[in-house]
Design a protein around this motif. Structure first.
Motif, PDB file in Angstrom:
ATOM      1  N   PHE A   6      -8.078 -16.360  19.710  1.00 13.72           N
ATOM      2  CA  PHE A   6      -9.221 -15.452  19.573  1.00 13.72           C
ATOM      3  C   PHE A   6      -9.061 -14.627  18.310  1.00 13.72           C
ATOM      4  O   PHE A   6      -7.958 -14.487  17.762  1.00 13.72           O
ATOM      5  CB  PHE A   6      -9.378 -14.551  20.805  1.00 13.72           C
ATOM      6  CG  PHE A   6      -8.193 -13.666  21.098  1.00 13.72           C
ATOM      7  CD1 PHE A   6      -8.141 -12.364  20.614  1.00 13.72           C
ATOM      8  CD2 PHE A   6      -7.130 -14.125  21.878  1.00 13.72           C
ATOM      9  CE1 PHE A   6      -7.059 -11.541  20.889  1.00 13.72           C
ATOM     10  CE2 PHE A   6      -6.037 -13.308  22.156  1.00 13.72           C
ATOM     11  CZ  PHE A   6      -6.004 -12.014  21.660  1.00 13.72           C
ATOM     12  N   ASP A   7     -10.153 -14.069  17.861  1.00 13.06           N
ATOM     13  CA  ASP A   7     -10.193 -13.208  16.683  1.00 13.06           C
ATOM     14  C   ASP A   7      -9.787 -11.802  17.126  1.00 13.06           C
ATOM     15  O   ASP A   7     -10.594 -11.063  17.696  1.00 13.06           O
ATOM     16  CB  ASP A   7     -11.612 -13.229  16.106  1.00 13.06           C
ATOM     17  CG  ASP A   7     -11.795 -12.291  14.920  1.00 13.06           C
ATOM     18  OD1 ASP A   7     -10.888 -11.489  14.622  1.00 13.06           O
ATOM     19  OD2 ASP A   7     -12.868 -12.350  14.290  1.00 13.06           O
ATOM     20  N   HIS A   8      -8.544 -11.446  16.863  1.00 14.02           N
ATOM     21  CA  HIS A   8      -7.999 -10.176  17.350  1.00 14.02           C
ATOM     22  C   HIS A   8      -8.823  -8.987  16.867  1.00 14.02           C
ATOM     23  O   HIS A   8      -9.235  -8.130  17.658  1.00 14.02           O
ATOM     24  CB  HIS A   8      -6.547 -10.049  16.889  1.00 14.02           C
ATOM     25  CG  HIS A   8      -5.815  -8.887  17.478  1.00 14.02           C
ATOM     26  ND1 HIS A   8      -5.951  -7.599  17.012  1.00 14.02           N
ATOM     27  CD2 HIS A   8      -4.943  -8.819  18.511  1.00 14.02           C
ATOM     28  CE1 HIS A   8      -5.205  -6.791  17.723  1.00 14.02           C
ATOM     29  NE2 HIS A   8      -4.569  -7.500  18.637  1.00 14.02           N
ATOM     30  N   ASP A   9      -9.081  -8.939  15.567  1.00 18.60           N
ATOM     31  CA  ASP A   9      -9.831  -7.803  15.019  1.00 18.60           C
ATOM     32  C   ASP A   9     -11.276  -7.815  15.499  1.00 18.60           C
ATOM     33  O   ASP A   9     -11.868  -6.760  15.736  1.00 18.60           O
ATOM     34  CB  ASP A   9      -9.787  -7.832  13.488  1.00 18.60           C
ATOM     35  CG  ASP A   9      -8.396  -7.542  12.948  1.00 18.60           C
ATOM     36  OD1 ASP A   9      -7.608  -6.879  13.656  1.00 18.60           O
ATOM     37  OD2 ASP A   9      -8.090  -7.987  11.829  1.00 18.60           O
ATOM     38  N   GLY A  10     -11.838  -9.008  15.667  1.00 20.72           N
ATOM     39  CA  GLY A  10     -13.207  -9.115  16.163  1.00 20.72           C
ATOM     40  C   GLY A  10     -13.333  -8.610  17.587  1.00 20.72           C
ATOM     41  O   GLY A  10     -14.295  -7.905  17.924  1.00 20.72           O
ATOM     42  N   ARG A  38     -11.278  -6.467  19.049  1.00 20.26           N
ATOM     43  CA  ARG A  38     -11.060  -5.024  18.989  1.00 20.26           C
ATOM     44  C   ARG A  38     -12.360  -4.291  18.657  1.00 20.26           C
ATOM     45  O   ARG A  38     -12.722  -3.304  19.309  1.00 20.26           O
ATOM     46  CB  ARG A  38      -9.994  -4.695  17.940  1.00 20.26           C
ATOM     47  CG  ARG A  38      -9.703  -3.207  17.833  1.00 20.26           C
ATOM     48  CD  ARG A  38      -8.885  -2.887  16.592  1.00 20.26           C
ATOM     49  NE  ARG A  38      -7.601  -3.541  16.558  1.00 20.26           N
ATOM     50  CZ  ARG A  38      -6.565  -3.199  17.316  1.00 20.26           C
ATOM     51  NH1 ARG A  38      -6.677  -2.210  18.185  1.00 20.26           N
ATOM     52  NH2 ARG A  38      -5.427  -3.834  17.205  1.00 20.26           N
ATOM     53  N   GLU A  39     -13.069  -4.792  17.646  1.00 17.72           N
ATOM     54  CA  GLU A  39     -14.307  -4.140  17.218  1.00 17.72           C
ATOM     55  C   GLU A  39     -15.406  -4.283  18.260  1.00 17.72           C
ATOM     56  O   GLU A  39     -16.110  -3.318  18.576  1.00 17.72           O
ATOM     57  CB  GLU A  39     -14.761  -4.726  15.884  1.00 17.72           C
ATOM     58  CG  GLU A  39     -16.001  -4.065  15.324  1.00 17.72           C
ATOM     59  CD  GLU A  39     -16.403  -4.620  13.974  1.00 17.72           C
ATOM     60  OE1 GLU A  39     -17.475  -4.204  13.476  1.00 17.72           O
ATOM     61  OE2 GLU A  39     -15.671  -5.462  13.411  1.00 17.72           O
ATOM     62  N   SER A  55     -17.557 -15.961  22.102  1.00 21.72           N
ATOM     63  CA  SER A  55     -17.920 -16.224  20.707  1.00 21.72           C
ATOM     64  C   SER A  55     -16.801 -15.842  19.753  1.00 21.72           C
ATOM     65  O   SER A  55     -16.750 -16.315  18.611  1.00 21.72           O
ATOM     66  CB  SER A  55     -19.205 -15.476  20.337  1.00 21.72           C
ATOM     67  OG  SER A  55     -18.972 -14.077  20.264  1.00 21.72           O
ATOM     68  N   LEU A  56     -15.885 -14.981  20.211  1.00 23.83           N
ATOM     69  CA  LEU A  56     -14.757 -14.541  19.398  1.00 23.83           C
ATOM     70  C   LEU A  56     -13.462 -15.245  19.794  1.00 23.83           C
ATOM     71  O   LEU A  56     -12.395 -14.944  19.257  1.00 23.83           O
ATOM     72  CB  LEU A  56     -14.566 -13.029  19.545  1.00 23.83           C
ATOM     73  CG  LEU A  56     -15.725 -12.171  19.026  1.00 23.83           C
ATOM     74  CD1 LEU A  56     -15.633 -10.755  19.599  1.00 23.83           C
ATOM     75  CD2 LEU A  56     -15.714 -12.135  17.502  1.00 23.83           C
ATOM     76  N   ALA A  57     -13.551 -16.170  20.753  1.00 21.83           N
ATOM     77  CA  ALA A  57     -12.368 -16.832  21.299  1.00 21.83           C
ATOM     78  C   ALA A  57     -12.515 -18.345  21.188  1.00 21.83           C
ATOM     79  O   ALA A  57     -12.380 -19.074  22.181  1.00 21.83           O
ATOM     80  CB  ALA A  57     -12.147 -16.406  22.750  1.00 21.83           C
ATOM     81  N   TRP A  58     -12.797 -18.802  19.982  1.00 22.62           N
ATOM     82  CA  TRP A  58     -12.914 -20.236  19.682  1.00 22.62           C
ATOM     83  C   TRP A  58     -13.936 -20.926  20.581  1.00 22.62           C
ATOM     84  O   TRP A  58     -13.852 -22.117  20.835  1.00 22.62           O
ATOM     85  CB  TRP A  58     -11.549 -20.923  19.798  1.00 22.62           C
ATOM     86  CG  TRP A  58     -10.525 -20.417  18.833  1.00 22.62           C
ATOM     87  CD1 TRP A  58     -10.625 -19.371  17.965  1.00 22.62           C
ATOM     88  CD2 TRP A  58      -9.210 -20.953  18.651  1.00 22.62           C
ATOM     89  NE1 TRP A  58      -9.459 -19.207  17.254  1.00 22.62           N
ATOM     90  CE2 TRP A  58      -8.577 -20.164  17.651  1.00 22.62           C
ATOM     91  CE3 TRP A  58      -8.509 -22.007  19.239  1.00 22.62           C
ATOM     92  CZ2 TRP A  58      -7.266 -20.411  17.226  1.00 22.62           C
ATOM     93  CZ3 TRP A  58      -7.205 -22.233  18.819  1.00 22.62           C
ATOM     94  CH2 TRP A  58      -6.592 -21.457  17.814  1.00 22.62           C
TER      95      TRP A  58
END
Length: 209
Positions: free
Chosen positions: A161-165, A167-168, A62-65
Motif C-alpha cells: 500500500f501507499d504509506h503516505d497516501g 496517512r493522508e 485504491s491506495l493498496a494496489w
C-alpha cells in the motif's frame, strides 16, 4: 482450539465472503484478546483504525494496489505503530506508570528512572523509535491473526500500500507508522485456498557466527 492447530490452520486468505458479517461483539473480543500481547515496559504502542464502511474500504483499496480483499472483507484494519509511545508526556506512558504503581511493580519515586529508561531504550535515536513502535506492534498484529483464527475468523496482512497516501487519506498523525493493513472476515466458500507455503527448518533457523 489447540494452539498448534491455531498456528497451523492460520492462513493469509485472498478471498473473503462479503456477505458474512463480523459482529461488533466478536471484533471487540478479538481485539481485547490480542491486546494481551507483550510489549516493552508494557507501553503497548499500538492502535487500530477499523473500517467497515464500503466507501472507506474502497478508498483504502485504491491506495493498496487495488487488492479486492481490502473491500471484500467485512472488516479491514489499519494497524498503527506509535513512534512517540515511549515519551514521558504520552498519556498511555503516564497511565502505564500509574498502573504499575497500583500493582506494586513500581514505586512513585521510580518515575524518573522509568521515564529515563524508556527514553534510553526506545527514544534515543529515530531508528530506535521506529524499531520500538514496529516491533511491539508486530507482536500485537500477530496476536490479532492468531486470536482471529481461534475465534473462527480468517485474516490477511498486507504490506502492499501507499504509506503516505493512506496517512493522508485517513488523517493519520505523523507519529504513527503503518506497519500493515489487516483484512478480517470469513474465507469465501467455493474459492480455492492455496497450499501452505514452505517454512525454514530448525537447522536453517538456528545460526552461529
Amino acid at each position: 482450539m489447540d494452539f498448534k492447530d491455531v498456528i497451523t490452520q492460520r492462513r493469509s486468505v485472498n478471498f473473503f465472503d462479503p456477505e458474512k458479517h463480523v459482529p461488533e461483539s466478536l471484533l471487540r473480543e478479538l481485539i481485547e484478546t490480542a491486546a494481551k500481547a507483550p510489549s516493552g515496559f508494557n507501553l503497548q504502542p499500538w492502535s487500530l483504525i477499523v473500517l467497515r464502511d464500503q466507501e472507506d474500504k474502497m478508498r483504502l483499496q485504491s491506495l493498496a494496489w487495488n487488492q479486492p480483499k481490502v473491500s471484500e472483507a467485512p472488516v479491514t484494519l489499519i494497524v498503527l505503530a506509535d513512534r512517540d509511545g515511549w515519551k514521558s508526556s504520552h498519556p498511555f506512558v503516564e497511565r502505564n506508570f500509574k498502573e504499575m504503581v497500583r500493582a506494586g511493580a513500581m514505586q512513585e519515586e521510580q518515575y524518573q528512572w522509568f521515564t529515563d529508561a524508556c527514553a534510553g531504550l526506545y527514544g534515543s535515536t529515530e531508528e530506535r523509535q521506529q524499531a520500538f513502535a514496529c516491533k511491539n506492534t508486530g507482536f500485537f498484529a500477530m496476536s490479532l491473526m492468531l486470536a482471529a483464527k481461534d475465534l473462527g475468523l480468517d485474516t490477511h496482512p498486507m504490506d502492499g500500500f501507499d504509506h503516505d497516501g493512506v496517512r493522508e487519506a485517513f488523517n493519520i498523525p505523523e507519529n504513527y507508522w503503518i506497519p500493515l493493513l489487516l483484512a478480517v472476515g470469513y474465507f469465501q466458500k467455493g474459492k480455492e485456498l492455496s497450499p501452505p507455503k514452505w517454512r525454514k527448518t530448525f537447522e536453517e533457523i538456528v545460526v552461529k557466527f
